[in-house]
Design an enzyme around this catalytic site. Structure first.
Site, PDB file in Angstrom:
ATOM      1  N   HIS A   5       0.987  -1.158   0.060  1.00  0.00           N
ATOM      2  CA  HIS A   5      -0.172  -0.089   0.080  1.00  0.00           C
ATOM      3  C   HIS A   5       0.697   1.403  -0.101  1.00  0.00           C
ATOM      4  O   HIS A   5       0.730   2.212  -0.593  1.00  0.00           O
ATOM      5  CB  HIS A   5      -0.989   0.137   1.168  1.00  0.00           C
ATOM      6  CG  HIS A   5      -1.737  -0.996   1.411  1.00  0.00           C
ATOM      7  ND1 HIS A   5      -2.003  -1.758   2.597  1.00  0.00           N
ATOM      8  CD2 HIS A   5      -2.949  -1.589   0.483  1.00  0.00           C
ATOM      9  CE1 HIS A   5      -3.028  -2.711   2.332  1.00  0.00           C
ATOM     10  NE2 HIS A   5      -3.511  -2.476   1.210  1.00  0.00           N
ATOM     11  N   LYS A  60     -17.682  -6.409   7.457  1.00  0.00           N
ATOM     12  CA  LYS A  60     -16.485  -7.064   7.616  1.00  0.00           C
ATOM     13  C   LYS A  60     -16.206  -6.962   9.129  1.00  0.00           C
ATOM     14  O   LYS A  60     -16.321  -5.969   9.578  1.00  0.00           O
ATOM     15  CB  LYS A  60     -15.666  -6.402   6.718  1.00  0.00           C
ATOM     16  CG  LYS A  60     -15.319  -6.877   5.266  1.00  0.00           C
ATOM     17  CD  LYS A  60     -14.276  -6.437   4.603  1.00  0.00           C
ATOM     18  CE  LYS A  60     -14.111  -6.908   3.373  1.00  0.00           C
ATOM     19  NZ  LYS A  60     -12.934  -6.212   2.636  1.00  0.00           N
ATOM     20  N   SER A  74      -2.599  -7.956   3.041  1.00  0.00           N
ATOM     21  CA  SER A  74      -2.643  -7.854   4.575  1.00  0.00           C
ATOM     22  C   SER A  74      -3.030  -8.973   5.228  1.00  0.00           C
ATOM     23  O   SER A  74      -2.583  -9.226   6.222  1.00  0.00           O
ATOM     24  CB  SER A  74      -3.869  -6.719   4.825  1.00  0.00           C
ATOM     25  OG  SER A  74      -3.575  -5.317   4.239  1.00  0.00           O
ATOM     26  N   ARG A  77      -2.255  -6.149  -8.193  1.00  0.00           N
ATOM     27  CA  ARG A  77      -0.904  -6.663  -7.941  1.00  0.00           C
ATOM     28  C   ARG A  77      -0.933  -7.809  -9.061  1.00  0.00           C
ATOM     29  O   ARG A  77      -0.137  -7.642  -9.963  1.00  0.00           O
ATOM     30  CB  ARG A  77      -1.198  -7.566  -6.463  1.00  0.00           C
ATOM     31  CG  ARG A  77      -0.852  -6.712  -5.397  1.00  0.00           C
ATOM     32  CD  ARG A  77      -1.174  -7.486  -4.149  1.00  0.00           C
ATOM     33  NE  ARG A  77      -2.728  -7.717  -4.046  1.00  0.00           N
ATOM     34  CZ  ARG A  77      -3.443  -8.267  -3.098  1.00  0.00           C
ATOM     35  NH1 ARG A  77      -2.933  -8.325  -1.911  1.00  0.00           N
ATOM     36  NH2 ARG A  77      -4.758  -8.238  -3.304  1.00  0.00           N
TER      37      ARG A  77
HETATM   38  O1  PNS Z   1      -8.819  -3.062   0.422  1.00  0.00           O
HETATM   39  P1  PNS Z   1     -10.276  -3.364   0.001  1.00  0.00           P
HETATM   40  O2  PNS Z   1     -11.095  -4.325   1.025  1.00  0.00           O
HETATM   41  O3  PNS Z   1      -9.921  -4.205  -1.348  1.00  0.00           O
HETATM   42  O4  PNS Z   1     -11.218  -2.277  -0.602  1.00  0.00           O
HETATM   43  C1  PNS Z   1     -12.283  -2.311  -0.985  1.00  0.00           C
HETATM   44  C2  PNS Z   1     -13.222  -1.010  -0.990  1.00  0.00           C
HETATM   45  C3  PNS Z   1     -13.284  -0.540   0.380  1.00  0.00           C
HETATM   46  C4  PNS Z   1     -12.282  -0.138  -1.754  1.00  0.00           C
HETATM   47  C5  PNS Z   1     -14.526  -1.307  -1.791  1.00  0.00           C
HETATM   48  O5  PNS Z   1     -14.880  -2.351  -0.725  1.00  0.00           O
HETATM   49  C6  PNS Z   1     -15.367   0.010  -1.504  1.00  0.00           C
HETATM   50  O6  PNS Z   1     -15.286   0.909  -2.507  1.00  0.00           O
HETATM   51  N1  PNS Z   1     -16.292  -0.161  -0.471  1.00  0.00           N
HETATM   52  C7  PNS Z   1     -17.149   0.992  -0.316  1.00  0.00           C
HETATM   53  C8  PNS Z   1     -18.549   0.554  -0.647  1.00  0.00           C
HETATM   54  C9  PNS Z   1     -18.865   0.879  -2.197  1.00  0.00           C
HETATM   55  O7  PNS Z   1     -18.922   1.902  -2.622  1.00  0.00           O
HETATM   56  N2  PNS Z   1     -19.282  -0.278  -2.748  1.00  0.00           N
HETATM   57  C10 PNS Z   1     -19.449  -0.397  -4.172  1.00  0.00           C
HETATM   58  C11 PNS Z   1     -18.248  -0.602  -4.990  1.00  0.00           C
HETATM   59  S1  PNS Z   1     -18.709  -1.233  -6.634  1.00  0.00           S
END
Ligand code: PNS
Length: 160
Positions: A17, A41, A128, A90
């Site tokens: 990150h 989560k 992570s 990645r």
């Molecule tokens: O580090 P991660 O868990 O891959 O991050 C995922 C994240 C937080 C970027 C994604 O879950 C997100 O954007 N969550 C906010 C809710 C949202 O907008 N959901 C619709 C996405 S299409």
């Protein structure tokens, strides 16, 4: 001002990150690292811990800000007057999920672009969750996370 949002769970921030944060801070005037609070989560580290870890790690980067959000990412981006979302990629395995999210976000708000940044080769294997498993099982995580947070992350993982 050219502002980008780098969203994620950051549970906790890893060197992968950090690599994306450093590289994007050279491209944009300001980068907001946005920690997602996802009620579905159960993270290992609380939202306050994740934000605190990131703040320690970006302390020397004047154009990087740490924040947290709940709800839709596009709503948060609009609130911050930001039209660019940065995501780290990645391996091929990340692609399908990230592609789906980028297209869905575009459908929700076509004015917001998702930009993908390829992770550096040396972090292409790092996540992570894998780092946490190694830490919980007593393995060495020294080269996987920033040194500013190593002690605290190690202590929590070993106590679990
Ligand atoms: O580090 P991660 O868990 O891959 O991050 C995922 C994240 C937080 C970027 C994604 O879950 C997100 O954007 N969550 C906010 C809710 C949202 O907008 N959901 C619709 C996405 S299409």
């Amino acid at each position: 001002m050219n502002i980008a949002i780098y969203p994620g769970s950051f549970d906790p921030v890893t060197n992968g990150h950090l690599d994306v944060i450093k590289r994007s801070s050279k491209i944009f005037d300001k980068v907001i690292v946005a920690v997602a609070r996802n009620p579905n989560k159960t993270p290992t580290f609380s939202i306050d811990e994740r934000v605190d870890f990131l703040e320690r790690v970006v302390k020397s980067m004047p154009n990087v800000e740490v924040d947290h959000f709940e709800g839709l990412l596009v709503d948060y981006a609009r609130e911050k007057k930001c039209s660019v979302i940065i995501k780290g990629l990645r391996a091929i395995s990340d692609f399908e999920y990230e592609f789906q999210m980028a297209l869905m976000n575009r459908k929700l708000d076509p004015s917001i672009e998702t930009l993908f940044m390829m992770t550096s080769y040396k972090y292409s294997f790092l996540s992570s969750s894998m780092m946490k498993e190694i830490g919980k099982l007593g393995g060495c995580i020294k080269e996987l996370i920033p040194e500013e947070i190593l002690y605290d992350v190690q202590a929590k993982l070993r106590n679990e």
